[in-house]
Design a protein around this motif. Sequence first.
Motif, PDB file in Angstrom:
ATOM      1  N   HIS A   1     -46.295 -16.335  40.525  1.00  0.00           N
ATOM      2  CA  HIS A   1     -47.340 -16.147  39.514  1.00  0.00           C
ATOM      3  C   HIS A   1     -46.810 -15.365  38.315  1.00  0.00           C
ATOM      4  O   HIS A   1     -47.151 -15.668  37.167  1.00  0.00           O
ATOM      5  N   HIS A   2     -45.958 -14.370  38.588  1.00  0.00           N
ATOM      6  CA  HIS A   2     -45.312 -13.653  37.483  1.00  0.00           C
ATOM      7  C   HIS A   2     -44.420 -14.608  36.685  1.00  0.00           C
ATOM      8  O   HIS A   2     -44.374 -14.542  35.451  1.00  0.00           O
ATOM      9  N   ALA A   3     -43.692 -15.483  37.379  1.00  0.00           N
ATOM     10  CA  ALA A   3     -42.790 -16.425  36.718  1.00  0.00           C
ATOM     11  C   ALA A   3     -43.561 -17.407  35.831  1.00  0.00           C
ATOM     12  O   ALA A   3     -43.132 -17.725  34.722  1.00  0.00           O
ATOM     13  N   VAL A   4     -44.711 -17.865  36.305  1.00  0.00           N
ATOM     14  CA  VAL A   4     -45.561 -18.746  35.494  1.00  0.00           C
ATOM     15  C   VAL A   4     -46.016 -17.997  34.246  1.00  0.00           C
ATOM     16  O   VAL A   4     -45.994 -18.528  33.129  1.00  0.00           O
ATOM     17  N   SER A   5     -46.405 -16.742  34.413  1.00  0.00           N
ATOM     18  CA  SER A   5     -46.826 -15.915  33.290  1.00  0.00           C
ATOM     19  C   SER A   5     -45.683 -15.741  32.279  1.00  0.00           C
ATOM     20  O   SER A   5     -45.896 -15.820  31.070  1.00  0.00           O
ATOM     21  N   SER A   6     -44.471 -15.513  32.786  1.00  0.00           N
ATOM     22  CA  SER A   6     -43.311 -15.372  31.892  1.00  0.00           C
ATOM     23  C   SER A   6     -43.046 -16.656  31.117  1.00  0.00           C
ATOM     24  O   SER A   6     -42.760 -16.618  29.915  1.00  0.00           O
ATOM     25  N   ALA A   7     -43.146 -17.803  31.786  1.00  0.00           N
ATOM     26  CA  ALA A   7     -42.908 -19.086  31.112  1.00  0.00           C
ATOM     27  C   ALA A   7     -43.934 -19.309  30.007  1.00  0.00           C
ATOM     28  O   ALA A   7     -43.594 -19.798  28.922  1.00  0.00           O
ATOM     29  N   ARG A   8     -45.172 -18.934  30.255  1.00  0.00           N
ATOM     30  CA  ARG A   8     -46.203 -19.066  29.213  1.00  0.00           C
ATOM     31  C   ARG A   8     -45.903 -18.148  28.034  1.00  0.00           C
ATOM     32  O   ARG A   8     -46.111 -18.511  26.876  1.00  0.00           O
ATOM     33  N   ARG A   9     -45.428 -16.968  28.329  1.00  0.00           N
ATOM     34  CA  ARG A   9     -45.200 -15.965  27.281  1.00  0.00           C
ATOM     35  C   ARG A   9     -43.920 -16.213  26.496  1.00  0.00           C
ATOM     36  O   ARG A   9     -43.894 -16.062  25.275  1.00  0.00           O
ATOM     37  N   PHE A  10     -42.826 -16.584  27.193  1.00  0.00           N
ATOM     38  CA  PHE A  10     -41.520 -16.662  26.554  1.00  0.00           C
ATOM     39  C   PHE A  10     -40.983 -18.075  26.410  1.00  0.00           C
ATOM     40  O   PHE A  10     -39.937 -18.291  25.803  1.00  0.00           O
ATOM     41  N   GLY A  11     -41.682 -19.058  26.985  1.00  0.00           N
ATOM     42  CA  GLY A  11     -41.202 -20.431  26.947  1.00  0.00           C
ATOM     43  C   GLY A  11     -40.312 -20.736  28.133  1.00  0.00           C
ATOM     44  O   GLY A  11     -39.975 -19.859  28.926  1.00  0.00           O
TER      45      GLY A  11
ATOM     46  N   SER B   1     -34.602 -22.194  29.955  1.00  0.00           N
ATOM     47  CA  SER B   1     -34.268 -23.621  29.884  1.00  0.00           C
ATOM     48  C   SER B   1     -34.459 -24.217  28.492  1.00  0.00           C
ATOM     49  O   SER B   1     -34.022 -25.341  28.239  1.00  0.00           O
ATOM     50  N   MET B   2     -35.075 -23.470  27.599  1.00  0.00           N
ATOM     51  CA  MET B   2     -35.207 -23.912  26.205  1.00  0.00           C
ATOM     52  C   MET B   2     -34.053 -23.380  25.349  1.00  0.00           C
ATOM     53  O   MET B   2     -34.006 -23.611  24.150  1.00  0.00           O
ATOM     54  N   GLY B   3     -33.153 -22.619  25.980  1.00  0.00           N
ATOM     55  CA  GLY B   3     -32.024 -22.046  25.257  1.00  0.00           C
ATOM     56  C   GLY B   3     -32.345 -20.727  24.581  1.00  0.00           C
ATOM     57  O   GLY B   3     -31.523 -20.204  23.839  1.00  0.00           O
ATOM     58  N   ARG B   4     -33.512 -20.198  24.813  1.00  0.00           N
ATOM     59  CA  ARG B   4     -33.935 -18.947  24.183  1.00  0.00           C
ATOM     60  C   ARG B   4     -33.445 -17.748  25.002  1.00  0.00           C
ATOM     61  O   ARG B   4     -33.581 -17.721  26.218  1.00  0.00           O
ATOM     62  N   HIS B   5     -32.894 -16.750  24.317  1.00  0.00           N
ATOM     63  CA  HIS B   5     -32.497 -15.501  24.957  1.00  0.00           C
ATOM     64  C   HIS B   5     -33.724 -14.601  25.051  1.00  0.00           C
ATOM     65  O   HIS B   5     -34.354 -14.296  24.034  1.00  0.00           O
ATOM     66  N   VAL B   6     -34.050 -14.179  26.259  1.00  0.00           N
ATOM     67  CA  VAL B   6     -35.210 -13.320  26.490  1.00  0.00           C
ATOM     68  C   VAL B   6     -34.694 -12.013  27.087  1.00  0.00           C
ATOM     69  O   VAL B   6     -33.968 -12.035  28.082  1.00  0.00           O
ATOM     70  N   PRO B   7     -35.044 -10.859  26.496  1.00  0.00           N
ATOM     71  CA  PRO B   7     -34.593  -9.587  27.049  1.00  0.00           C
ATOM     72  C   PRO B   7     -35.112  -9.376  28.473  1.00  0.00           C
ATOM     73  O   PRO B   7     -36.319  -9.489  28.729  1.00  0.00           O
ATOM     74  N   VAL B   8     -34.209  -9.086  29.386  1.00  0.00           N
ATOM     75  CA  VAL B   8     -34.583  -8.848  30.780  1.00  0.00           C
ATOM     76  C   VAL B   8     -35.526  -7.652  30.877  1.00  0.00           C
ATOM     77  O   VAL B   8     -36.457  -7.648  31.682  1.00  0.00           O
ATOM     78  N   ARG B   9     -35.307  -6.644  30.064  1.00  0.00           N
ATOM     79  CA  ARG B   9     -36.178  -5.473  30.094  1.00  0.00           C
ATOM     80  C   ARG B   9     -37.622  -5.851  29.775  1.00  0.00           C
ATOM     81  O   ARG B   9     -38.559  -5.363  30.405  1.00  0.00           O
ATOM     82  N   VAL B  10     -37.815  -6.758  28.844  1.00  0.00           N
ATOM     83  CA  VAL B  10     -39.174  -7.185  28.477  1.00  0.00           C
ATOM     84  C   VAL B  10     -39.813  -7.963  29.635  1.00  0.00           C
ATOM     85  O   VAL B  10     -41.005  -7.806  29.917  1.00  0.00           O
ATOM     86  N   ILE B  11     -39.019  -8.765  30.323  1.00  0.00           N
ATOM     87  CA  ILE B  11     -39.537  -9.486  31.498  1.00  0.00           C
ATOM     88  C   ILE B  11     -39.927  -8.479  32.584  1.00  0.00           C
ATOM     89  O   ILE B  11     -40.986  -8.591  33.213  1.00  0.00           O
ATOM     90  N   GLY B  12     -39.093  -7.469  32.780  1.00  0.00           N
ATOM     91  CA  GLY B  12     -39.411  -6.423  33.755  1.00  0.00           C
ATOM     92  C   GLY B  12     -40.661  -5.655  33.385  1.00  0.00           C
ATOM     93  O   GLY B  12     -41.506  -5.354  34.240  1.00  0.00           O
ATOM     94  N   GLU B  13     -40.811  -5.339  32.109  1.00  0.00           N
ATOM     95  CA  GLU B  13     -42.024  -4.636  31.650  1.00  0.00           C
ATOM     96  C   GLU B  13     -43.258  -5.483  31.931  1.00  0.00           C
ATOM     97  O   GLU B  13     -44.289  -4.973  32.366  1.00  0.00           O
ATOM     98  N   GLN B  14     -43.152  -6.780  31.676  1.00  0.00           N
ATOM     99  CA  GLN B  14     -44.262  -7.691  31.950  1.00  0.00           C
ATOM    100  C   GLN B  14     -44.641  -7.641  33.425  1.00  0.00           C
ATOM    101  O   GLN B  14     -45.814  -7.501  33.774  1.00  0.00           O
ATOM    102  N   HIS B  15     -43.644  -7.734  34.306  1.00  0.00           N
ATOM    103  CA  HIS B  15     -43.912  -7.742  35.743  1.00  0.00           C
ATOM    104  C   HIS B  15     -44.636  -6.457  36.157  1.00  0.00           C
ATOM    105  O   HIS B  15     -45.666  -6.501  36.832  1.00  0.00           O
ATOM    106  N   VAL B  16     -44.072  -5.318  35.756  1.00  0.00           N
ATOM    107  CA  VAL B  16     -44.651  -4.037  36.161  1.00  0.00           C
ATOM    108  C   VAL B  16     -46.055  -3.869  35.581  1.00  0.00           C
ATOM    109  O   VAL B  16     -46.988  -3.466  36.287  1.00  0.00           O
ATOM    110  N   GLN B  17     -46.239  -4.193  34.329  1.00  0.00           N
ATOM    111  CA  GLN B  17     -47.570  -4.055  33.722  1.00  0.00           C
ATOM    112  C   GLN B  17     -48.595  -4.954  34.393  1.00  0.00           C
ATOM    113  O   GLN B  17     -49.740  -4.547  34.597  1.00  0.00           O
ATOM    114  N   GLU B  18     -48.200  -6.167  34.752  1.00  0.00           N
ATOM    115  CA  GLU B  18     -49.140  -7.059  35.431  1.00  0.00           C
ATOM    116  C   GLU B  18     -49.561  -6.506  36.790  1.00  0.00           C
ATOM    117  O   GLU B  18     -50.713  -6.639  37.187  1.00  0.00           O
ATOM    118  N   ASP B  19     -48.638  -5.874  37.485  1.00  0.00           N
ATOM    119  CA  ASP B  19     -48.963  -5.317  38.801  1.00  0.00           C
ATOM    120  C   ASP B  19     -49.630  -3.948  38.726  1.00  0.00           C
ATOM    121  O   ASP B  19     -50.340  -3.557  39.655  1.00  0.00           O
TER     122      ASP B  19
END
Length: 133
Positions: free
Chosen positions: A6-16, A65-83
């Motif tokens: 569910h977090h991964a789906v949320s990340s894909a929506r947010r970051f592509g 998979s779209m070739g976009r660089h996404v900061p890992v820290r931002v993905i981590g912040e998303q996960h923690v904030q969602e939980d």
Amino acid sequence: MAHPWHHAVSSARRFGGAPEDYLGIHQWFDQTKAHLPDARHRALLHSSFGIFLCEQVHGPTLVNSMGRHVPVRVIGEQHVQEDMGGTIPTVQDWLGELPLRPWMAVGARELRTRLEGEAVPRRATRPKGAEDE
């Protein structure tokens, strides 16, 4: 959120990209469920410390998979904030009121006792009368 997917789906929506692009990072945050299968598992990685540790493990960016660089820290912040209801706790938030138990300091106490019982070698000194060169 209850599952890394569910977090991964949320990340894909947010970051592509696709959820699979992000699943490994979200599984990393929730790996502690294997050892404590309730919300307390979050005390180990769901913090600012865990986010920076995730970046050390996974690198500074993820290329989706779209070739976009996404900061890992931002993905981590998303996960923690969602939980954690929109917040990012610190280690102090999680452990600040944890009672200190005697077993927690045993190793330090044993080391100190052992060192105090041993003669500490002194630094080498010059023999009397030795001159500086």
